[in-house]
Motif scaffolding. Structure first.
Motif, PDB file in Angstrom:
ATOM      1  N   ASP A   1       0.864  18.980 -31.719  1.00  9.00           N
ATOM      2  CA  ASP A   1      -0.453  19.332 -32.200  1.00  9.00           C
ATOM      3  C   ASP A   1      -1.047  17.758 -32.960  1.00  9.00           C
ATOM      4  N   TYR A   2      -0.116  17.612 -34.122  1.00  8.70           N
ATOM      5  CA  TYR A   2      -0.574  16.369 -34.829  1.00  8.70           C
ATOM      6  C   TYR A   2       0.680  15.667 -35.382  1.00  8.70           C
ATOM      7  N   LEU A   3       0.777  14.366 -35.211  1.00 10.63           N
ATOM      8  CA  LEU A   3       1.371  13.496 -35.595  1.00 10.63           C
ATOM      9  C   LEU A   3       0.759  12.438 -36.592  1.00 10.63           C
ATOM     10  N   THR A   4       1.203  12.698 -37.971  1.00 16.56           N
ATOM     11  CA  THR A   4       0.453  11.563 -38.803  1.00 16.56           C
ATOM     12  C   THR A   4       0.954  10.183 -38.583  1.00 16.56           C
ATOM     13  N   LYS A   5       0.234   9.291 -38.937  1.00 19.81           N
ATOM     14  CA  LYS A   5       0.982   7.932 -38.810  1.00 19.81           C
ATOM     15  C   LYS A   5       2.116   7.636 -39.739  1.00 19.81           C
TER      16      LYS A   5
ATOM     17  N   SER B   1      10.483  10.148 -25.287  1.00 25.42           N
ATOM     18  CA  SER B   1       9.536  10.129 -24.304  1.00 25.42           C
ATOM     19  C   SER B   1       9.281   8.878 -23.123  1.00 25.42           C
ATOM     20  N   GLU B   2       8.705   9.135 -22.215  1.00 25.66           N
ATOM     21  CA  GLU B   2       8.749   7.882 -21.123  1.00 25.66           C
ATOM     22  C   GLU B   2       7.459   7.010 -21.882  1.00 25.66           C
ATOM     23  N   THR B   3       6.562   7.376 -22.242  1.00 20.58           N
ATOM     24  CA  THR B   3       5.540   6.528 -22.989  1.00 20.58           C
ATOM     25  C   THR B   3       6.059   6.305 -24.357  1.00 20.58           C
ATOM     26  N   LYS B   4       6.441   5.314 -24.823  1.00 18.44           N
ATOM     27  CA  LYS B   4       7.019   5.210 -26.287  1.00 18.44           C
ATOM     28  C   LYS B   4       5.758   5.264 -27.067  1.00 18.44           C
ATOM     29  N   LEU B   5       5.982   6.268 -28.084  1.00 20.53           N
ATOM     30  CA  LEU B   5       4.945   6.176 -28.993  1.00 20.53           C
ATOM     31  C   LEU B   5       5.194   5.596 -30.369  1.00 20.53           C
ATOM     32  N   PRO B   6       4.096   4.982 -30.908  1.00 21.11           N
ATOM     33  CA  PRO B   6       4.258   4.032 -31.958  1.00 21.11           C
ATOM     34  C   PRO B   6       4.970   4.758 -33.448  1.00 21.11           C
ATOM     35  N   ILE B   7       4.982   5.865 -33.321  1.00 22.32           N
ATOM     36  CA  ILE B   7       5.296   6.659 -34.537  1.00 22.32           C
ATOM     37  C   ILE B   7       6.924   7.224 -34.432  1.00 22.32           C
ATOM     38  N   LYS B   8       7.558   7.199 -35.355  1.00 19.81           N
ATOM     39  CA  LYS B   8       8.684   7.908 -35.469  1.00 19.81           C
ATOM     40  C   LYS B   8       8.749   9.171 -36.470  1.00 19.81           C
ATOM     41  N   VAL B   9       9.065  10.399 -35.847  1.00 17.87           N
ATOM     42  CA  VAL B   9       8.954  11.584 -36.760  1.00 17.87           C
ATOM     43  C   VAL B   9       9.949  11.545 -37.630  1.00 17.87           C
ATOM     44  N   LYS B  10       9.194  11.863 -38.925  1.00 10.61           N
ATOM     45  CA  LYS B  10      10.220  11.813 -40.289  1.00 10.61           C
ATOM     46  C   LYS B  10      10.432  13.251 -40.823  1.00 10.61           C
ATOM     47  N   SER B  11       9.500  13.938 -40.680  1.00  5.59           N
ATOM     48  CA  SER B  11       9.467  15.510 -41.130  1.00  5.59           C
ATOM     49  C   SER B  11       8.520  16.405 -40.205  1.00  5.59           C
ATOM     50  N   LEU B  12       9.218  17.718 -40.324  1.00  5.07           N
ATOM     51  CA  LEU B  12       8.616  18.724 -39.552  1.00  5.07           C
ATOM     52  C   LEU B  12       7.881  19.742 -40.409  1.00  5.07           C
ATOM     53  N   SER B  13       6.868  20.225 -39.887  1.00  3.73           N
ATOM     54  CA  SER B  13       6.192  21.245 -40.534  1.00  3.73           C
ATOM     55  C   SER B  13       5.349  22.095 -39.831  1.00  3.73           C
ATOM     56  N   ILE B  14       5.076  23.540 -40.162  1.00  2.00           N
ATOM     57  CA  ILE B  14       4.275  24.233 -39.541  1.00  2.00           C
ATOM     58  C   ILE B  14       2.984  24.462 -40.689  1.00  2.00           C
ATOM     59  N   VAL B  15       1.550  24.233 -40.016  1.00  2.00           N
ATOM     60  CA  VAL B  15       0.515  24.891 -40.943  1.00  2.00           C
ATOM     61  C   VAL B  15       0.123  26.099 -40.569  1.00  2.00           C
ATOM     62  N   ALA B  16       0.358  27.166 -41.383  1.00  2.00           N
ATOM     63  CA  ALA B  16      -0.095  28.399 -40.837  1.00  2.00           C
ATOM     64  C   ALA B  16      -1.400  28.795 -41.268  1.00  2.00           C
ATOM     65  N   ILE B  17      -2.421  29.302 -40.303  1.00  2.00           N
ATOM     66  CA  ILE B  17      -3.533  29.722 -40.930  1.00  2.00           C
ATOM     67  C   ILE B  17      -3.616  31.353 -40.747  1.00  2.00           C
ATOM     68  N   LEU B  18      -3.628  31.956 -41.777  1.00  2.00           N
ATOM     69  CA  LEU B  18      -3.307  33.420 -41.748  1.00  2.00           C
ATOM     70  C   LEU B  18      -4.773  34.048 -41.444  1.00  2.00           C
ATOM     71  N   ARG B  19      -4.625  34.801 -40.266  1.00  2.00           N
ATOM     72  CA  ARG B  19      -5.962  35.298 -39.748  1.00  2.00           C
ATOM     73  C   ARG B  19      -6.207  36.679 -40.376  1.00  2.00           C
ATOM     74  N   ASP B  20      -5.376  37.177 -40.991  1.00  2.00           N
ATOM     75  CA  ASP B  20      -5.780  38.545 -41.512  1.00  2.00           C
ATOM     76  C   ASP B  20      -5.392  38.582 -43.230  1.00  2.00           C
ATOM     77  N   TRP B  21      -5.600  37.338 -43.915  1.00  4.63           N
ATOM     78  CA  TRP B  21      -5.535  37.380 -45.236  1.00  4.63           C
ATOM     79  C   TRP B  21      -6.536  38.009 -46.030  1.00  4.63           C
ATOM     80  N   SER B  22      -5.886  38.603 -47.148  1.00  2.00           N
ATOM     81  CA  SER B  22      -6.817  39.316 -47.839  1.00  2.00           C
ATOM     82  C   SER B  22      -6.799  38.934 -49.246  1.00  2.00           C
ATOM     83  N   LYS B  23      -7.808  38.613 -49.657  1.00  2.00           N
ATOM     84  CA  LYS B  23      -7.798  38.111 -51.366  1.00  2.00           C
ATOM     85  C   LYS B  23      -7.560  39.251 -52.085  1.00  2.00           C
TER      86      LYS B  23
END
Ligand code: SF4
Length: 295
Positions: A102-106, A146-168
């Motif tokens: 999904d998303y790899l920050t610099k 990866s066959e196409t070398k990416l310019p960024i090395k991964v340093k941490s992993l996370s999930i950003v969860a958007i809660l579809r049924d969240w209730s205030k």
């Protein structure tokens, strides 16, 4: 696979489901399928033209895909988003494996966005979620090799969860409940050696299953199996006094607590089920494990 519209959903929604942009072309297996049970993959390939899925059962997935438009808007200069990477090397035993992150920050934060239920996140924060951990580590493995070398090395992993049924209201009244509708879940990053061993093991499992006439039945964990339980019930009370995993333990519980079966109390079997087979497996009609228990 044919998409049906048994619930008579608006045609625009059905069209959106049919035009699923998912594309694992150019590889023998995707990261998602590598994680999935081999039996499901093999039966899906074998019966693809006959399979049917109802558009109504794809709505959660559709909502998940909509998040990808948000990610495109989030990317800053130097970040990478929505890239599919391919690996075919000495670890893949002749196969090409692909996966899209999904998303790899610099700065090297690899983030996967998920739309999910609030209680799924509560459970993941408390007990961890091995599937999410494996998924993110496979993606890191793909980026490293990866066959196409990416310019960024991964340093941490996370999930950003958007809660579809969240209730205030629930957030205000329940201690455990997430206080915001978006929750970041840090994911454990395995060592390079652990990632290599895991991916090679999964590839070997899929390759060996593909050679067998009858691919192995999905494990209880993969079938999301809920075992039978035995409820000790007291007359005049709706909920069980205790739920126990076997009849013997239920009988013992009655004895230990000075009760007598048939005199104000009884034991009721609550049948378990393979939840995935029963409700979420598109190939179940072609799977002997399911057809044997359900017909
Ligand atoms: S029906 Fe159950 S055992 Fe069969 S492929 Fe599906 S999940 Fe696996």
């Amino acid at each position: 696979m044919k998409i049906t519209n048994l619930q008579n959903l608006p045609q625009a929604i059905v069209n959106a489901v049919i035009n699923d942009p998912y594309d694992g072309k150019g590889s023998d297996i995707s990261a998602t399928r590598l994680l999935a049970p081999p039996r499901i993959n093999i039966l899906t390939k074998k019966h693809w033209d006959k399979l049917e899925e109802d558009a109504a059962d794809r709505i959660f997935s559709l909502l998940g895909q909509s998040v990808h438009h948000i990610i495109e808007r989030a990317a800053q200069e130097g970040d990478l988003s929505e890239e599919r990477v391919f690996v075919n090397n000495e670890q893949t035993n002749g196969w090409t494996v692909s996966g899209q992150f999904d998303y790899l920050t610099k700065d090297g934060d690899l983030i996967d966005f998920k739309t999910t239920s609030a209680w799924a996140v509560v459970d993941a924060l408390k007990n961890g979620k091995s599937e999410w951990e494996a998924q993110l580590n496979i993606l890191d493995w793909l980026i490293r090799h990866s066959e196409t070398k990416l310019p960024i090395k991964v340093k941490s992993l996370s999930i950003v969860a958007i809660l579809r049924d969240w209730s205030k209201m629930k957030a205000l009244t329940s201690v455990d409940y997430p206080k915001q509708q978006v929750v970041t879940i840090p994911i454990t990053m395995w060592s390079d050696a652990e990632q290599d061993a895991y991916v090679q093991g999964r590839i070997a499992l899929h390759q060996s299953a593909a050679l067998q006439e009858e691919p192995p039945i999905c494990s209880p964990e993969e079938r999301w199996n809920k075992p039978d339980t035995y409820a000790v019930m007291k007359d005049g009370r709706k909920s069980a006094v205790r739920l126990l995993p076997s009849m013997d333990e239920a009988k013992q519980f009655i004895k230990d607590n000075g009760m007598s079966e048939g005199k104000g109390c009884k034991i009721v079997l609550r049948a378990g089920e393979d939840t995935r087979c029963a409700h979420y497996c598109a190939v179940r009609d072609y799977c002997t494990h399911w057809t044997k228990v359900s017909f």
